[in-house]
Motif scaffolding. Structure first.
Motif, PDB file in Angstrom:
ATOM      1  N   ILE A 440     -13.296 -27.128  21.180  1.00  0.00           N
ATOM      2  CA  ILE A 440     -12.468 -25.989  20.804  1.00  0.00           C
ATOM      3  C   ILE A 440     -12.238 -25.169  22.054  1.00  0.00           C
ATOM      4  O   ILE A 440     -13.182 -24.880  22.788  1.00  0.00           O
ATOM      5  CB  ILE A 440     -13.171 -25.151  19.725  1.00  0.00           C
ATOM      6  CG1 ILE A 440     -13.288 -25.974  18.440  1.00  0.00           C
ATOM      7  CG2 ILE A 440     -12.412 -23.852  19.468  1.00  0.00           C
ATOM      8  CD1 ILE A 440     -14.199 -25.394  17.417  1.00  0.00           C
ATOM      9  N   SER A 441     -10.995 -24.828  22.352  1.00  0.00           N
ATOM     10  CA  SER A 441     -10.764 -24.016  23.540  1.00  0.00           C
ATOM     11  C   SER A 441      -9.846 -22.845  23.208  1.00  0.00           C
ATOM     12  O   SER A 441      -9.002 -22.928  22.318  1.00  0.00           O
ATOM     13  CB  SER A 441     -10.192 -24.861  24.669  1.00  0.00           C
ATOM     14  OG  SER A 441      -8.867 -25.223  24.364  1.00  0.00           O
ATOM     15  N   ARG A 442     -10.104 -21.722  23.914  1.00  0.00           N
ATOM     16  CA  ARG A 442      -9.290 -20.532  23.699  1.00  0.00           C
ATOM     17  C   ARG A 442      -9.048 -19.883  25.050  1.00  0.00           C
ATOM     18  O   ARG A 442      -9.977 -19.476  25.735  1.00  0.00           O
ATOM     19  CB  ARG A 442     -10.022 -19.541  22.791  1.00  0.00           C
ATOM     20  CG  ARG A 442     -10.405 -20.109  21.458  1.00  0.00           C
ATOM     21  CD  ARG A 442     -11.072 -19.064  20.591  1.00  0.00           C
ATOM     22  NE  ARG A 442     -10.104 -18.094  20.109  1.00  0.00           N
ATOM     23  CZ  ARG A 442     -10.433 -16.944  19.519  1.00  0.00           C
ATOM     24  NH1 ARG A 442     -11.707 -16.617  19.385  1.00  0.00           N
ATOM     25  NH2 ARG A 442      -9.516 -16.117  19.093  1.00  0.00           N
ATOM     26  N   ARG A 447      -7.115 -15.798  22.674  1.00  0.00           N
ATOM     27  CA  ARG A 447      -8.115 -14.930  22.047  1.00  0.00           C
ATOM     28  C   ARG A 447      -7.467 -13.637  21.579  1.00  0.00           C
ATOM     29  O   ARG A 447      -7.791 -13.103  20.529  1.00  0.00           O
ATOM     30  CB  ARG A 447      -9.249 -14.636  23.032  1.00  0.00           C
ATOM     31  CG  ARG A 447     -10.079 -15.863  23.374  1.00  0.00           C
ATOM     32  CD  ARG A 447     -11.472 -15.510  23.865  1.00  0.00           C
ATOM     33  NE  ARG A 447     -11.475 -14.804  25.128  1.00  0.00           N
ATOM     34  CZ  ARG A 447     -11.371 -15.404  26.315  1.00  0.00           C
ATOM     35  NH1 ARG A 447     -11.223 -16.714  26.389  1.00  0.00           N
ATOM     36  NH2 ARG A 447     -11.399 -14.700  27.414  1.00  0.00           N
ATOM     37  N   VAL A 472      -7.663 -18.982  14.004  1.00  0.00           N
ATOM     38  CA  VAL A 472      -9.080 -19.359  14.037  1.00  0.00           C
ATOM     39  C   VAL A 472      -9.560 -19.871  12.674  1.00  0.00           C
ATOM     40  O   VAL A 472     -10.119 -20.980  12.595  1.00  0.00           O
ATOM     41  CB  VAL A 472      -9.942 -18.180  14.532  1.00  0.00           C
ATOM     42  CG1 VAL A 472     -11.417 -18.493  14.379  1.00  0.00           C
ATOM     43  CG2 VAL A 472      -9.610 -17.883  15.989  1.00  0.00           C
ATOM     44  N   PRO A 473      -9.320 -19.133  11.566  1.00  0.00           N
ATOM     45  CA  PRO A 473      -9.827 -19.652  10.283  1.00  0.00           C
ATOM     46  C   PRO A 473      -9.207 -20.989   9.899  1.00  0.00           C
ATOM     47  O   PRO A 473      -9.914 -21.876   9.426  1.00  0.00           O
ATOM     48  CB  PRO A 473      -9.413 -18.566   9.278  1.00  0.00           C
ATOM     49  CG  PRO A 473      -9.082 -17.372  10.081  1.00  0.00           C
ATOM     50  CD  PRO A 473      -8.664 -17.828  11.429  1.00  0.00           C
ATOM     51  N   LEU A 476     -10.766 -23.822  12.070  1.00  0.00           N
ATOM     52  CA  LEU A 476     -12.144 -24.136  11.682  1.00  0.00           C
ATOM     53  C   LEU A 476     -12.177 -24.844  10.331  1.00  0.00           C
ATOM     54  O   LEU A 476     -12.940 -25.794  10.139  1.00  0.00           O
ATOM     55  CB  LEU A 476     -12.984 -22.851  11.643  1.00  0.00           C
ATOM     56  CG  LEU A 476     -13.106 -22.127  12.995  1.00  0.00           C
ATOM     57  CD1 LEU A 476     -13.911 -20.856  12.842  1.00  0.00           C
ATOM     58  CD2 LEU A 476     -13.721 -23.039  14.046  1.00  0.00           C
ATOM     59  N   ALA A 477     -11.302 -24.395   9.420  1.00  0.00           N
ATOM     60  CA  ALA A 477     -11.260 -25.041   8.106  1.00  0.00           C
ATOM     61  C   ALA A 477     -10.809 -26.488   8.242  1.00  0.00           C
ATOM     62  O   ALA A 477     -11.341 -27.378   7.581  1.00  0.00           O
ATOM     63  CB  ALA A 477     -10.319 -24.276   7.178  1.00  0.00           C
ATOM     64  N   LEU A 478      -9.844 -26.698   9.127  1.00  0.00           N
ATOM     65  CA  LEU A 478      -9.339 -28.060   9.354  1.00  0.00           C
ATOM     66  C   LEU A 478     -10.462 -28.956   9.877  1.00  0.00           C
ATOM     67  O   LEU A 478     -10.676 -30.068   9.391  1.00  0.00           O
ATOM     68  CB  LEU A 478      -8.186 -28.026  10.358  1.00  0.00           C
ATOM     69  CG  LEU A 478      -7.507 -29.359  10.655  1.00  0.00           C
ATOM     70  CD1 LEU A 478      -6.741 -29.835   9.438  1.00  0.00           C
ATOM     71  CD2 LEU A 478      -6.571 -29.231  11.851  1.00  0.00           C
ATOM     72  N   LEU A 491     -20.852 -21.733  11.965  1.00  0.00           N
ATOM     73  CA  LEU A 491     -19.881 -20.741  11.503  1.00  0.00           C
ATOM     74  C   LEU A 491     -20.619 -19.533  10.936  1.00  0.00           C
ATOM     75  O   LEU A 491     -21.734 -19.635  10.443  1.00  0.00           O
ATOM     76  CB  LEU A 491     -18.969 -21.336  10.424  1.00  0.00           C
ATOM     77  CG  LEU A 491     -18.141 -22.551  10.846  1.00  0.00           C
ATOM     78  CD1 LEU A 491     -17.276 -23.010   9.694  1.00  0.00           C
ATOM     79  CD2 LEU A 491     -17.292 -22.225  12.055  1.00  0.00           C
ATOM     80  N   GLU A 492     -19.970 -18.369  11.045  1.00  0.00           N
ATOM     81  CA  GLU A 492     -20.546 -17.178  10.429  1.00  0.00           C
ATOM     82  C   GLU A 492     -19.421 -16.360   9.835  1.00  0.00           C
ATOM     83  O   GLU A 492     -18.252 -16.552  10.155  1.00  0.00           O
ATOM     84  CB  GLU A 492     -21.295 -16.350  11.485  1.00  0.00           C
ATOM     85  CG  GLU A 492     -20.374 -15.746  12.524  1.00  0.00           C
ATOM     86  CD  GLU A 492     -21.122 -14.926  13.558  1.00  0.00           C
ATOM     87  OE1 GLU A 492     -22.354 -14.872  13.501  1.00  0.00           O
ATOM     88  OE2 GLU A 492     -20.451 -14.345  14.419  1.00  0.00           O
ATOM     89  N   ARG A 494     -17.092 -13.221   9.321  1.00  0.00           N
ATOM     90  CA  ARG A 494     -16.586 -12.117  10.138  1.00  0.00           C
ATOM     91  C   ARG A 494     -17.069 -10.805   9.540  1.00  0.00           C
ATOM     92  O   ARG A 494     -17.057 -10.632   8.321  1.00  0.00           O
ATOM     93  CB  ARG A 494     -15.060 -12.162  10.120  1.00  0.00           C
ATOM     94  CG  ARG A 494     -14.401 -11.453  11.261  1.00  0.00           C
ATOM     95  CD  ARG A 494     -12.908 -11.579  11.119  1.00  0.00           C
ATOM     96  NE  ARG A 494     -12.446 -12.941  11.405  1.00  0.00           N
ATOM     97  CZ  ARG A 494     -12.134 -13.353  12.629  1.00  0.00           C
ATOM     98  NH1 ARG A 494     -12.221 -12.520  13.641  1.00  0.00           N
ATOM     99  NH2 ARG A 494     -11.714 -14.572  12.825  1.00  0.00           N
TER     100      ARG A 494
END
Lengths: 495, 168
Positions: A440-442, A447, A472-473, A476-478, A491-492, A494
């Motif tokens: 994963i890159s940002r 950001r 982002v969501p 991550l869901a994908l 994951l945490e 928000r």
């Protein structure tokens, strides 16, 4: 089909066409010499005619005597008048069935069916040819044999031909991008060779002549003609490359692998293990895409390093999109909807802004060179730079919008499906089981916009396939959908 | 698309920080990259008096980004660089302006190596590289204390041996 069937009647016409050669030669001779036929020429033409007549007679005999049928679990073939042969091939031995047609056959709608039993030994033993079936009959026969073999051996997979070259695809050849580039490469190479031989190419008569002519006509005309010549040569070279690279192309299933054979001067044969195929990639470079064409690549491991993989992954030449999709279906054993772009989740608007900004930045950098030099040297360059920018800005924006519309991702039938690309639209379907990690890159800007780029790493193909600029969501869901449980512990919620 | 809540989840940073000495390591790396150019200009400024005006400015212009890089980058990296291993996966974060998070399931790990450059050794640091069958899939954790790195390699090697191999 238990009664004997025979070859198609049109085969007689095909056979007769060989006689056209001496006749044409005779006519040519009359035109060239003005009607006088030398004895030597007459004798050679006559002997050629007789030889061909004999060949024609043999072919005719084969047409008259060949019979075939399927009885129970075997295919029977009967042929010959003086030397009668009768052969039976058990269907479960059939390894592959090819349908081929040379140009002459094709003109009369005929096909040759070849059955390969894959046995080693004398040539006659393991091959069975039916030369001159009606195309529809041949396809039907192939289907029947494969169906019977499936019930005989319990395998549902039909071994055999998946795709082969259709010469009408040659219309896509000029649309492969590297054609024009190759012209420059060729010019460069010639220049280098001449320079090596201590010849200054600019001093050559031909070149001087061309330069003089270029100088004597209006600039726009000179540029137009030069462009046309370069494009013309590019079209020629890419067509030649297509013919050389893809003549005799056939993709077939052989036991545990897909076998691709192609090439005119150099015959390439690539075998891709079926259990190493992790998906497919549909590539549509812009000119090809506008013409409704595409290329299909395998996403497979074990094809070598990056460069080898580039060379060996091709499953089809540039071909009609529908055809590449059909082949994708056969290769994956999935529905064609798997790599359809419709129904993929679009990316957020911020992704569009990023693409437009990137396009405008590129234009600014390109224009900055002449403008910067112009401020220093002459105002003409400044104007040229500004005109370039004015022309490129709309193009950049259109490309950005198109690139944004191309973006899409989704999960279908246990595959991660990604669509992306500016100049070349690439739609990839990657098996979830082929994903062996996430990158994963940002960037700083991503950001700020709440975006991320999700890279699925894999042992196959390009090593990593990226879903660019998703929220982002969503990203991550994908990832969690594609490989359940891998990302979950990290994951945490928000705050 | 899924049955777990979307929109409220984000990637949390890995639990373990790298060793604070890594800041010194990154700073010296940055100095090696950024300082030679302004240093050259400064020497020219000192030795060739007629060109003082030009090389004075050149030194300043080359020095400012180098110093900023040297001050900002190591501290920023220290905030971002983190790592973590669980029973099933390796998870690492790296970068500063451009940040990356990499996750590799232990079942896909092929090799676990330690890497120690001369500069890292001077700071008593060590790096661990976890490779998979993907050319783009390696996870690199740099700036670990040497003992921590050795322990990590030991642990990863043991757990990858325990888990059935499914490398590709």
């Amino acid at each position: 089909m238990t009664s004997w069937s025979r070859l198609d009647r049109r085969l007689i016409l095909v056979n007769l066409t060989v006689l056209a050669a001496p006749v044409a030669l005779l006519l040519l001779n009359r035109v060239v010499t003005g009607g006088r036929l030398g004895l030597q020429v007459a004798i050679s033409l006559a002997s050629l005619f007789v030889t061909l007549l004999v060949i024609c007679g043999i072919s005719l005999m084969r047409y008259l005597t060949t019979r075939y049928r399927i009885v129970g679990d075997r295919i029977e073939l009967r042929s010959g008048l003086l030397f009668r042969s009768r052969r039976a091939v058990p269907i479960h031995r059939v390894r592959s069935i090819d349908l081929t047609a040379d140009p002459m056959h094709r003109m009369f709608g005929l096909t040759t069916l070849r059955i390969d039993t894959g046995e080693q030994g004398p040539a006659a033993g393991h091959r069975l040819r039916l030369d001159g079936l009606r195309a529809a009959d041949a396809a039907e026969l192939r289907r029947q044999i494969l169906a019977r073999r499936a019930t005989a051996t319990g395998t549902t997979d039909d071994d055999g031909l998946i795709g082969e070259l259709d010469w009408s695809w040659l219309r896509y050849a000029p649309l492969t991008v590297w054609g024009v580039g190759s012209v420059f490469v060729a010019f460069g190479t010639v220049y280098r060779i001449l320079a090596e031989m201590k010849v200054n190419p600019l001093e050559l008569g031909v070149v001087r002549d061309a330069v003089d002519r270029f100088g004597s006509v209006p600039l726009w005309f000179g540029i137009l003609v030069t462009t046309l010549i370069v494009v013309g040569l590019g079209v020629l070279s890419s067509t030649a490359a297509y013919i050389e690279g893809w003549s005799g192309y056939r993709l077939r299933r052989e036991d545990d692998r897909f076998q691709i054979r192609r090439g005119l001067l150099a015959t390439r044969s690539v075998g891709i293990q079926r259990n190493r195929v992790r998906g497919v990639e549909l590539a549509e470079p812009i000119p090809l895409r506008w013409a409704g064409g595409a290329r299909l690549n395998a996403v497979a491991s074990g094809l070598g390093n990056v460069e080898d993989n580039r060379r060996r992954r091709a499953l089809t030449p540039p071909a009609p999109r529908a055809e590449t999709l059909r082949i994708a279906v056969e290769v994956l054993g999935q529905d064609a909807s798997l790599i359809a772009r419709a129904g993929l989740t679009p990316h957020p608007r911020a992704a569009l802004r990023r693409r437009i900004n990137r396009g405008l930045t590129t234009v600014a950098l390109i224009a900055a060179v002449p403008v910067g030099l112009g401020l220093w040297l002459s105002p003409t360059l400044v104007r040229a730079g500004l005109i370039t920018a004015a022309l490129l800005v709309p193009i950049a924006i259109l490309l950005a919008i198109d690139a944004y519309r191309t973006l899409g991702h989704g999960i279908r039938d246990r595959h991660l499906v990604i669509s992306a690309g500016t100049f070349t639209r690439r739609t990839v379907a990657l098996q979830e089981s082929g994903i062996i990690g996430w990158n994963i890159s940002r960037s700083f800007l991503q950001r700020r916009h709440g975006l991320l780029t999700l890279g699925a790493t894999t042992a196959a193909g390009d090593s990593v396939y990226k879903v660019r600029d998703v929220t982002v969501p969503d990203g991550l869901a994908l990832a969690e959908d594609a490989v359940p449980g891998l990302l979950r512990p990290f994951l945490e919620r928000r705050q | 698309m899924s049955d777990h809540p979307v929109g409220e989840w984000r990637l949390r940073p890995p639990r373990e920080r790298v060793h604070p000495r890594a800041i010194g390591w990154w700073a010296s790396q940055a100095a090696l990259i950024g300082l030679p150019l302004p240093l050259t200009f400064a020497i020219l400024w000192l030795t060739i008096p007629p060109t003082r005006g030009f090389f004075g400015w050149a030194t300043v212009i080359a020095l400012v980004p180098a110093v900023v890089y040297n001050v900002v980058m190591p501290a920023w990296r220290y905030r971002v660089h983190r790592w973590e291993t669980t029973d099933t996966a390796v998870y690492a974060a790296s970068g500063w302006l451009w940040q990356r998070w990499r996750i590799v399931p232990l079942s896909r790990v092929q090799t676990v190596d330690t890497v120690r450059g001369p500069l890292q050794q001077m700071f008593g640091l060590s790096g661990v590289t976890v490779t998979t069958a993907s050319a783009a899939g390696a996870v690199k954790i740099n700036g670990l204390d040497q003992r921590v790195a050795a322990g990590l390699v030991e642990r990863l090697t043991r757990s990858t041996e325990a888990i059935p191999v499914d490398a590709t």
